[in-house]
Design an enzyme around this catalytic site. Sequence first.
Site, short mmCIF file in Angstrom:
data_model
loop_
_atom_site.label_atom_id
_atom_site.label_comp_id
_atom_site.label_asym_id
_atom_site.label_seq_id
_atom_site.Cartn_x
_atom_site.Cartn_y
_atom_site.Cartn_z
N LYS A 161 42.92 33.53 55.69
CA LYS A 161 41.54 34.02 55.78
C LYS A 161 40.96 34.08 54.38
O LYS A 161 41.31 34.93 53.58
CB LYS A 161 41.47 35.42 56.40
CG LYS A 161 40.04 35.75 56.80
CD LYS A 161 39.65 37.19 56.64
CE LYS A 161 39.08 37.56 55.33
NZ LYS A 161 37.76 37.01 55.02
N GLU A 172 48.68 41.80 45.49
CA GLU A 172 48.23 41.59 44.10
C GLU A 172 46.85 42.21 44.01
O GLU A 172 45.88 41.67 44.55
CB GLU A 172 48.23 40.08 43.81
CG GLU A 172 48.30 39.79 42.34
CD GLU A 172 46.92 39.74 41.72
OE1 GLU A 172 46.44 40.82 41.30
OE2 GLU A 172 46.34 38.65 41.67
N CYS A 193 41.47 39.39 38.12
CA CYS A 193 42.37 40.54 38.30
C CYS A 193 43.12 40.84 37.01
O CYS A 193 43.39 41.98 36.69
CB CYS A 193 43.34 40.28 39.44
SG CYS A 193 44.05 38.64 39.40
N GLU A 249 39.01 49.54 37.41
CA GLU A 249 38.74 48.10 37.37
C GLU A 249 37.27 47.86 37.67
O GLU A 249 36.77 48.24 38.73
CB GLU A 249 39.61 47.38 38.41
CG GLU A 249 39.43 45.87 38.34
CD GLU A 249 40.33 45.12 39.31
OE1 GLU A 249 40.33 45.44 40.51
OE2 GLU A 249 41.03 44.20 38.86
P1 NAP Z 1 38.49 43.13 49.12
O1 NAP Z 1 37.83 43.95 50.17
O2 NAP Z 1 39.82 43.58 48.69
O3 NAP Z 1 38.52 41.62 49.64
C1 NAP Z 1 39.61 40.73 49.48
C2 NAP Z 1 39.90 40.01 50.78
O4 NAP Z 1 40.28 40.97 51.79
C3 NAP Z 1 38.70 39.27 51.35
O5 NAP Z 1 39.14 38.09 52.00
C4 NAP Z 1 38.16 40.26 52.36
O6 NAP Z 1 37.37 39.66 53.35
C5 NAP Z 1 39.45 40.81 52.94
N1 NAP Z 1 39.32 42.09 53.62
C6 NAP Z 1 38.35 43.04 53.49
N2 NAP Z 1 38.59 44.09 54.30
C7 NAP Z 1 39.72 43.81 54.97
C8 NAP Z 1 40.48 44.50 55.97
N3 NAP Z 1 40.12 45.70 56.43
N4 NAP Z 1 41.61 43.92 56.44
C9 NAP Z 1 42.01 42.70 55.97
N5 NAP Z 1 41.31 42.01 55.06
C10 NAP Z 1 40.19 42.54 54.56
O7 NAP Z 1 37.59 43.02 47.84
P2 NAP Z 1 35.99 42.88 47.72
O8 NAP Z 1 35.33 43.90 48.62
O9 NAP Z 1 35.62 41.48 47.89
O10 NAP Z 1 35.77 43.34 46.20
C11 NAP Z 1 35.78 44.71 45.86
C12 NAP Z 1 36.56 44.97 44.60
O11 NAP Z 1 37.91 44.49 44.74
C13 NAP Z 1 36.08 44.26 43.36
O12 NAP Z 1 35.05 44.95 42.74
C14 NAP Z 1 37.33 44.19 42.51
O13 NAP Z 1 37.51 45.35 41.77
C15 NAP Z 1 38.44 44.07 43.51
N6 NAP Z 1 38.94 42.69 43.65
C16 NAP Z 1 40.11 42.37 43.07
C17 NAP Z 1 40.59 41.08 43.16
C18 NAP Z 1 41.87 40.68 42.54
O14 NAP Z 1 42.07 39.50 42.25
N7 NAP Z 1 42.80 41.56 42.34
C19 NAP Z 1 39.88 40.11 43.86
C20 NAP Z 1 38.68 40.47 44.48
C21 NAP Z 1 38.23 41.77 44.36
P3 NAP Z 1 35.76 39.56 53.22
O15 NAP Z 1 35.40 39.57 51.78
O16 NAP Z 1 35.43 38.29 53.90
O17 NAP Z 1 35.21 40.76 53.95
#
Ligand code: NAP
Length: 486
Positions: free
Chosen positions: A181, A256, A290, A388
């Site tokens: 996904k 991660e 990240c 972060e």
């Molecule tokens: P996120 O919610 O952790 O999203 C990452 C992935 O998880 C996306 O594919 C997302 O799908 C999915 N996801 C969201 N809710 C889920 C659930 N309940 N069950 C399973 N999968 C789920 O991150 P984000 O909201 O895009 O970003 C928020 C913050 O996360 C950023 O500001 C940053 O600090 C952090 N982040 C960290 C990394 C990293 O590389 N460590 C990467 C991205 C973000 P959808 O986006 O399609 O809803």
Amino acid sequence: MTIQDGLWFDPAKLFIGGGWRAGGGGETIPVENPSTGEVIAAIARGTAEDVDAAVAAAQAALDGAWGAMTATERGRILMRLAGLVIERAETLAQLESADVGKPLVQARNDAIALARYFEFYGGSADKITGETIPYQSGSTVLTLREPHGVTAHVIPWNYPMQILGRSVGAALAMGNACVLKPAEDASLSALAVAALAVEAGLPAGALNIVTGYGHDVGAALSGHACVHHVSFTGSVGTGRRIQIAAAENVVPVTLELGGKSPHIVFDDVDLEAALPTLVGACMQAAGQTCSAASRVLVQRGIYDEVKRRMAEVYNGLKVGPASGNHDLGPLVSARQKAIVSRYIARGREDLTVAGEGTILPDAPEAGHYVAPVLFADVPPEHPLAQEEIFGPVQVLIPFDDEADAIRIANGTDYGLVAGVWTENGARQMRLARKLDVGQVFVNNYGAGGGVELPFGGVGKSGHGREKGFEALYGFSRLKTISIRHG
Ligand code: NAP
Ligand code: MG
């Protein structure tokens, strides 16, 4: 304008069981270009039923042609896929750049890194061996590495191609069947890769892509009773939810979850050599990395000089549309811009701004641009030095001596990567041993490093390792066979 014409796949379809189909619910999600705010395509909004179909297709692949292949055959398919990615690298880069706002030159690097993952894991597929273990007389004991089975991959929007490559590449090499996904903000390149996998001869069902929202497709996939391993990259909050969902099914999870990684700069540093990396290791992907080195800890004797020199670099940074290849592109979404802007506003209230970049006048109003900011003299406990931010923001923190540096560096909830800058060899080794992180770079800094280097965190940065050979152990399970032959 849409980008649909000229693509080798239909972005509004899911890839399940080797074929393309509309999402069961019939709904789509618009795809925005963050540089312009324009809608450039639509992806399918998958449902829990689509996840069921994808998991069933993956299991069928394991029970069929994919499960019957030798490791060498799997490796050859991955190598062919690597070749196709290199052939289409320019189109993949343009697609990614339009989808997530990454400057084209950085998106090109991501496409090449994606190929490199398939090449590395293709080559390693038949190099993973078991052991024989001395045991009782009259017995022979051996170990086998077997695939988990159906593996779930939930990936974020910041490095879609690289994270797909490292996660799916290693899982396929070990003979798992994957359901991926992608993030709803970054699904196009994953679909493009699925189409290339068909060309490469990957059997139906070995890789399945279900696009959609995290709260429905992501949740259904990570909690699916027929999934045998879950790999996740993203935020701490979602990672926690995924681990809980996987716990219900008692399956292993790799998380991660980002970090607050430090550069630790001692007063014997070769500053000329270090300077581009001190800034660049955070500004890449506009700070949405990240492993971004978002804290810069500097020994007091050279603190003012480092602050002045980094401020000069910041004052020259330019932000503009991804196609223009400026230092920074836009952030991925209005939502991400709002999160980062709140942190910057908080910093302006409490802290000193040392340097600041510029948004170019030709950057469209509707794009999600944020000018990078360097904050100085930041107390280590301040939220901007602890949380972060995931945007183009760095904090400068002075330290007195080695013990002080280690205390500050280890003083967050995270532990992903650290950079140590000193010419003193014994100190390099002491620091490397005492830092609570998954990777240490000495006099250099890689955002996770190359394909070959195991990568992952401690603390809230997560657990499990991806990349390198280590990932192949994570994407397999060990079986011990004891044969009594007298
Ligand atoms: P996120 O919610 O952790 O999203 C990452 C992935 O998880 C996306 O594919 C997302 O799908 C999915 N996801 C969201 N809710 C889920 C659930 N309940 N069950 C399973 N999968 C789920 O991150 P984000 O909201 O895009 O970003 C928020 C913050 O996360 C950023 O500001 C940053 O600090 C952090 N982040 C960290 C990394 C990293 O590389 N460590 C990467 C991205 C973000 P959808 O986006 O399609 O809803
Ligand atoms: Mg987009």
